[in-house]
Design a protein around this motif. Sequence first.
Motif, PDB file in Angstrom:
ATOM      1  N   ASN A 208      27.173  33.616  35.606  1.00 29.96           N
ATOM      2  CA  ASN A 208      25.760  33.376  35.337  1.00 29.96           C
ATOM      3  C   ASN A 208      24.924  33.528  36.611  1.00 29.96           C
ATOM      4  OD1 ASN A 208      23.479  32.648  33.830  1.00 29.96           O
ATOM      5  ND2 ASN A 208      23.704  30.500  34.374  1.00 29.96           N
TER       6      ASN A 208
ATOM      7  N   ARG B 260      18.029  36.380  36.381  1.00 28.68           N
ATOM      8  CA  ARG B 260      17.519  37.754  36.384  1.00 28.68           C
ATOM      9  C   ARG B 260      16.056  37.810  36.833  1.00 28.68           C
ATOM     10  NH1 ARG B 260      19.994  42.004  34.385  1.00 28.68           N
ATOM     11  NH2 ARG B 260      22.000  41.795  33.335  1.00 28.68           N
TER      12      ARG B 260
ATOM     13  N   GLU C 151      21.321  34.912  32.922  1.00 36.16           N
ATOM     14  CA  GLU C 151      22.221  35.850  32.262  1.00 36.16           C
ATOM     15  C   GLU C 151      22.920  35.232  31.057  1.00 36.16           C
ATOM     16  OE1 GLU C 151      24.565  39.438  31.841  1.00 36.16           O
ATOM     17  OE2 GLU C 151      22.633  38.922  32.698  1.00 36.16           O
TER      18      GLU C 151
ATOM     19  N   GLN D  37      19.712  47.866  37.355  1.00 40.33           N
ATOM     20  CA  GLN D  37      19.114  46.554  37.171  1.00 40.33           C
ATOM     21  C   GLN D  37      17.623  46.567  37.494  1.00 40.33           C
ATOM     22  OE1 GLN D  37      21.243  43.543  39.291  1.00 40.33           O
ATOM     23  NE2 GLN D  37      19.767  41.929  38.862  1.00 40.33           N
TER      24      GLN D  37
ATOM     25  N   SER E  43      24.019  39.853  40.230  1.00 39.78           N
ATOM     26  CA  SER E  43      24.273  41.015  39.385  1.00 39.78           C
ATOM     27  C   SER E  43      25.738  40.978  38.980  1.00 39.78           C
ATOM     28  CB  SER E  43      23.942  42.320  40.117  1.00 39.78           C
ATOM     29  OG  SER E  43      24.731  42.460  41.278  1.00 39.78           O
ATOM     30  N   ARG E  44      26.067  41.763  37.979  1.00 43.19           N
ATOM     31  CA  ARG E  44      27.437  41.797  37.479  1.00 43.19           C
ATOM     32  C   ARG E  44      28.276  42.774  38.291  1.00 43.19           C
ATOM     33  NH1 ARG E  44      26.101  42.638  31.191  1.00 43.19           N
ATOM     34  NH2 ARG E  44      24.434  43.856  32.143  1.00 43.19           N
TER      35      ARG E  44
END
Length: 481
Positions: free
Chosen positions: A40, A43, A59, A322, A401-402
């Motif tokens: 998590n 964003r 997220e 993103q 970010s992922r």
Amino acid sequence: MDETASRLGEAWTPPVYDCSSAPTMVWKCTVPQHETVPYNFARNAKWCSDGSAVLFQCEDRTFYIPEIPARYCSSDTSPTQSTLTSARVFQQQSPILDYTWYPSASRNNPAAFCFVASVRECPVKLLDASDGRLRASYGIVDHRERQIAPHSIAFNATADRFYCGFEDAIEVFDVQRPGEGTRLHTTPSKKSKDGLKGIISALAFSADAGSGVYAAGSLSPASSSSSNIALFSEATGEAPIMFVGADSFSHGASPGIRSSVMQLMFNPTRPYLLYASFRRHESIYAWDLRGNASNPVYCFDRDAIPSSAATTPSISPTITNQKLRFDIDITGSVLGLGDQLGNVALFDAAPAGSDIDDLHLVSEACAARRLPKLKYTAHEDAIGSVSFHPLRPLLLSVSGSRHFDGSTSATSNEASSSSSDSESGVEDNGEAKGDGSSNQNVRVVRIRWRGPQPIAHDASAKLWNFDSRVVGGRSTTGTAL
């Protein structure tokens, strides 16, 4: 005049940002982590109108209002007041697409302390920011009677209506009348080449309330025959006033910007300046709407100067998909933005001089490229949003970010294997066969496989103080021009 009278006579002065050196980090937090979403992060983050609260879009499908010391977000500077309220989390049913504060939202005014949110496959929600309860809902229904969640939301300058952008249309709602709204089609038909086509991904209203002008941007990239940024007026309805970035449909859009619009914003004190960011594009562009808006007049480049050599990789990674949101302070003089390497850059949003009036540009490449006044390392991951405090020289940045690292896949596979082993076992079917034979044991194996799960390298939020009167050590290094 005595001291008491002097205090009573004090007036609020606009914030001034000291960009001569790196700012001081005065507050930091990490968004709540859950077992279901271990990666998590926030964003986006937005301050309410008076800066008394900030709202995170996370997220894990939640809204998060952190607990910030009152001396940084309250109008009361008394040292006896330490915090305003405890942190709050508002869980949503589906992923959050966009949200915006009610224009006069404030903790000191419970009636106006609310925000509008777009949640996938749900009606647009007006939520109370104190407890998350639903105040009203506004439905957008397509021809198949499905609920549509808009990709962008913006209140008009008078705060009596809000606009929602989705595919080939904008829905207008009266705040006082929940239910259905009025639909404005941005293109005559699906097959038509006229108008603004695609998903309306960005909306922004001019600060000039009397004009009623707003800008809309589309996810469909601009082509040689159309532009993906248009100006509309509340008075004229569906008919666009003009297209930004294109002389006309016959001449085509300006060269160089062929990407989806991610964010639009008008300058708060110079409403003739429109700023835009694009997907997978490192620069922010500004157009002067008083004259020829076919080409930008300014280009704010994130990579104009290098940051600290100790923290910047030698090879820049691939540009992220993103959304990296920028912001402009209340005076319209400072533009702030972050990049995917964790750096924050500050620019002169409207440089002094009359060079805007004297520019006669023929292409995007001729736009005046602006260098940042200050660039410093703020996080260890992509900065999804920066937001200026409306009343004080403070900047809030959120990162995350992922990341699908190699170790993540192995960890996930091991967890999947252990889960499968734990589910494996011997079970009695509990039934006797008709021929009188004894019960047989049946081995049942249940396999629950989970693919590679992402992680967030830095899921933090930081508050930076740009007040030159602050006494104390600097928390980071920066480069000033």
